[in-house]
Design a protein around this motif. Structure first.
Motif, short mmCIF file in Angstrom:
data_model
loop_
_atom_site.label_atom_id
_atom_site.label_comp_id
_atom_site.label_asym_id
_atom_site.label_seq_id
_atom_site.Cartn_x
_atom_site.Cartn_y
_atom_site.Cartn_z
N ASP A 115 0.94 -0.70 0.07
CA ASP A 115 0.02 0.00 0.04
C ASP A 115 0.73 1.09 -0.17
O ASP A 115 0.28 2.60 -0.17
CB ASP A 115 -0.58 0.13 1.27
CG ASP A 115 -2.14 -1.32 1.31
OD1 ASP A 115 -2.52 -1.35 -0.01
OD2 ASP A 115 -2.63 -1.58 2.29
N LEU A 116 2.05 1.04 -0.32
CA LEU A 116 3.20 2.29 -0.31
C LEU A 116 3.71 2.66 -1.24
O LEU A 116 3.81 1.41 -2.56
CB LEU A 116 4.17 2.19 0.67
CG LEU A 116 3.57 1.56 2.70
CD1 LEU A 116 5.13 1.93 3.40
CD2 LEU A 116 3.17 3.16 2.54
N THR A 117 4.34 3.26 -1.46
CA THR A 117 4.76 3.90 -3.22
C THR A 117 5.86 3.11 -3.47
O THR A 117 7.10 2.55 -2.26
CB THR A 117 5.53 4.93 -3.40
OG1 THR A 117 5.96 5.91 -2.69
CG2 THR A 117 3.39 6.43 -2.99
N VAL A 118 6.18 3.34 -4.30
CA VAL A 118 8.21 2.59 -5.09
C VAL A 118 8.87 3.76 -4.02
O VAL A 118 10.20 2.85 -3.48
CB VAL A 118 7.95 2.74 -6.42
CG1 VAL A 118 9.42 2.61 -6.74
CG2 VAL A 118 7.23 1.98 -7.09
N THR A 119 8.93 5.03 -3.74
CA THR A 119 9.57 5.50 -3.32
C THR A 119 9.91 4.89 -2.06
O THR A 119 11.09 4.83 -1.17
CB THR A 119 9.92 6.73 -3.05
OG1 THR A 119 10.10 6.92 -4.88
CG2 THR A 119 10.57 8.11 -2.33
N GLU A 120 8.70 4.89 -0.98
CA GLU A 120 8.13 4.46 0.22
C GLU A 120 9.12 3.36 0.69
O GLU A 120 9.78 2.40 1.55
CB GLU A 120 6.83 4.88 0.64
CG GLU A 120 6.62 6.31 1.00
CD GLU A 120 5.22 6.31 1.00
OE1 GLU A 120 4.40 7.10 1.13
OE2 GLU A 120 4.53 5.44 -0.15
N ASN A 121 8.90 2.02 -0.82
CA ASN A 121 9.62 0.87 -0.16
C ASN A 121 11.37 0.83 -0.14
O ASN A 121 11.24 0.32 0.46
CB ASN A 121 9.12 0.13 -1.32
CG ASN A 121 7.86 -0.73 -0.54
OD1 ASN A 121 7.43 -1.56 0.22
ND2 ASN A 121 6.51 0.11 -0.82
N THR A 166 4.42 5.25 -7.85
CA THR A 166 3.45 4.39 -8.08
C THR A 166 3.32 3.94 -7.05
O THR A 166 4.48 3.72 -6.59
CB THR A 166 3.75 3.25 -9.22
OG1 THR A 166 4.02 3.90 -10.80
CG2 THR A 166 2.44 1.82 -9.17
N GLN A 167 1.87 2.77 -6.97
CA GLN A 167 1.71 2.00 -5.60
C GLN A 167 2.71 0.77 -6.04
O GLN A 167 2.07 0.19 -7.20
CB GLN A 167 0.25 2.24 -5.19
CG GLN A 167 0.02 1.36 -4.24
CD GLN A 167 -1.82 1.32 -3.28
OE1 GLN A 167 -1.01 2.77 -3.29
NE2 GLN A 167 -2.21 0.72 -2.71
N MET A 168 3.09 -0.17 -4.85
CA MET A 168 3.52 -1.53 -4.95
C MET A 168 2.41 -2.26 -5.63
O MET A 168 2.67 -3.39 -6.19
CB MET A 168 4.52 -1.19 -3.79
CG MET A 168 5.37 -0.91 -3.36
SD MET A 168 7.35 -1.41 -4.62
CE MET A 168 7.42 -3.11 -4.58
N SER A 169 1.36 -2.33 -4.71
CA SER A 169 1.06 -3.09 -5.23
C SER A 169 -0.38 -3.41 -6.99
O SER A 169 -0.36 -4.03 -7.07
CB SER A 169 -0.48 -3.25 -4.81
OG SER A 169 -0.41 -1.64 -4.79
N GLN A 218 8.18 -5.72 -8.74
CA GLN A 218 8.56 -5.77 -7.25
C GLN A 218 10.03 -6.12 -7.43
O GLN A 218 10.77 -5.50 -6.48
CB GLN A 218 7.42 -6.32 -6.77
CG GLN A 218 6.05 -5.78 -6.19
CD GLN A 218 5.40 -6.43 -6.28
OE1 GLN A 218 5.60 -7.65 -5.70
NE2 GLN A 218 3.90 -6.30 -6.36
N GLN A 219 9.96 -7.10 -7.95
CA GLN A 219 11.35 -7.62 -7.88
C GLN A 219 13.00 -6.59 -8.48
O GLN A 219 13.92 -5.87 -7.16
CB GLN A 219 12.02 -8.32 -8.00
CG GLN A 219 11.13 -10.03 -8.00
CD GLN A 219 12.03 -11.12 -7.92
OE1 GLN A 219 12.65 -11.82 -9.17
NE2 GLN A 219 11.63 -12.33 -7.48
N ILE A 220 12.46 -5.66 -8.99
CA ILE A 220 13.56 -4.67 -9.74
C ILE A 220 13.80 -4.01 -8.26
O ILE A 220 14.93 -3.13 -8.33
CB ILE A 220 13.08 -4.27 -10.94
CG1 ILE A 220 13.00 -5.27 -11.65
CG2 ILE A 220 13.81 -2.67 -11.03
CD1 ILE A 220 12.23 -4.65 -13.22
N VAL A 221 12.77 -3.18 -8.13
CA VAL A 221 12.14 -2.50 -6.86
C VAL A 221 13.17 -2.65 -5.45
O VAL A 221 13.78 -2.09 -4.54
CB VAL A 221 10.68 -2.07 -5.98
CG1 VAL A 221 11.07 -0.83 -4.69
CG2 VAL A 221 9.67 -1.54 -7.17
#
Length: 380
Positions: free
Chosen positions: A94-100, A139-142, A149-152
């Motif tokens: 539920d968080l963004t790419v940056t937040e993750n 972008t939101q991770m979901s 997601q693996q690239i992130v």
């Protein structure tokens, strides 16, 4: 200065009733992709958790650039520059790419204590661009695919300036094209001096990427070889402990009458016109790329999701399945792809998980008979 960035000597780890690792050795050179292989239960997961500080070894020593270190928790591992990417992506959906990417090491203004969002977005975009992707950091991770997601996760590891990257079965849920993209990114990290421990069951992963391979079996160290110094057949024997000729013995199996027939099964947006038959004593494979609808077809037959056209026949008689209880009543069981999220209740014991689908057999007047439940679970 040691020629190894990471070295584990005589590592052992036990849990109640289980010897997970026994006298395991491992060496990793700077800028090397080192494959770690072994069957399920070989000790690979425990091995990862020792390196990342989730578990502490009962015996043995760990050296980082020739200096003996103790990794007592994940923070210790992170300080050494060790990062792990798991088969099941451990993101915050539920968080963004940056937040993750910056979770746990956010950029903060030291005077005001405010989060520096612009700086983090720009750095996230830069990391993603270096990995050859144009994913929007906001972008939101979901909303991302498993491959994205693996690239992130890789970008997150690079944001911590990781020197050692552990990749646990990263291609298991990827298509051939997505795997090739992951290979490219892994080689790119290697060329920048990052050392990679690549855990896999797939020989194509090992031959495509690794220069060295180490095999574990039953928690024990079997050996390490240059990838070009061991044949595929020898590697299989090292992993399973049997001669190759014993791996696929000829089986005489009598195929019985038709048991299940699926005819024209469809679900709008997921799959269409699926038809097949299954006979007693037969193993039928359903294959296809990620997103092809394999899981959805099985979920429809198991009553987890509704199908909107087609028919299912059991022993020649048409049946209607609208929920899992009906499917189980017909003798249809389902083993999901994601065991942790869909198949098990991880906070419960083994006995309760094993008997979960047959609770009616162990209850009387609304009370569960724990002894009966445990007895059946042990026999199973």
């Amino acid at each position: 200065m040691s020629e190894y960035v990471l070295e584990l000597k005589s590592i052992s780890k036990s849990f109640p009733g289980v010897k997970a690792l026994e006298n395991v050795h491992f060496r990793l050179k700077p800028g090397e992709i080192h494959a770690l292989m072994g069957e399920n239960g070989a000790g690979k997961s425990t091995f990862i958790k020792i390196i990342t500080g989730v578990h502490s070894p009962d015996e043995g020593e760990i050296y980082f650039n020739g200096t003996k270190v103790e990794i007592n928790n994940p923070k210790d591992a992170q300080k050494l520059g060790i990062a792990a990417i798991y088969q099941h992506v451990t993101c915050f959906p539920d968080l963004t790419v940056t937040e993750n990417i910056f979770m746990g090491h956010e950029r903060i203004d030291k005077w005001t204590g405010r989060l520096l969002w612009k700086e983090m977005h720009e750095k996230a975009r830069e990391l993603l661009r270096e990995l050859g992707t144009d994913i929007d950091p906001k972008t939101q991770m979901s909303g991302l695919s498993v491959a994205q997601q693996q690239i992130v996760e890789i970008a997150k590891a690079l944001s911590t300036e990781a020197k050692i990257m552990i990749m646990d079965e990263p291609t298991a849920a990827l298509s051939a094209r997505e795997s090739e993209e992951l290979y490219r990114i892994t080689e790119q990290m290697r060329d920048k001096g990052v050392s990679v421990i690549f855990i896999t069951h797939r020989f194509e992963d090992m031959y495509r990427l690794a220069s060295q391979v180490t095999v574990l079996r039953d928690g024990k160290y079997i050996g390490s070889w240059g990838v070009n110094d061991i044949t595929k057949e020898e590697l299989i024997v090292a992993m399973v402990g049997r001669e190759v000729t014993q791996l696929y013995p000829k089986k005489e199996n009598k195929i019985g009458e038709e048991l299940l027939r699926v005819k024209g099964l469809g679900k709008t947006g997921f799959f269409a016109d699926v038809t097949f038959t299954l006979h007693q004593g037969e193993i039928l494979g359903i294959t296809g790329l990620v997103g092809a609808g394999r899981s959805e077809v099985c979920q429809a037959i198991a009553g987890l999701t509704p199908y909107d056209r087609g028919a299912i026949y059991l022993r020649g008689k048409r049946i209607q399945i609208t929920n899992p209880l009906q499917a189980m009543g017909f003798g249809i069981g389902y083993l999901p792809e994601d065991r942790q999220q869909q198949g098990l209740i991880l906070d419960w014991g083994l006995d309760k998980n094993i008997t979960l689908s047959t609770l009616g057999k162990f209850s009387k007047h609304g009370w569960l008979k724990d002894k009966s439940e445990s007895s059946v679970a042990k026999k199973t």
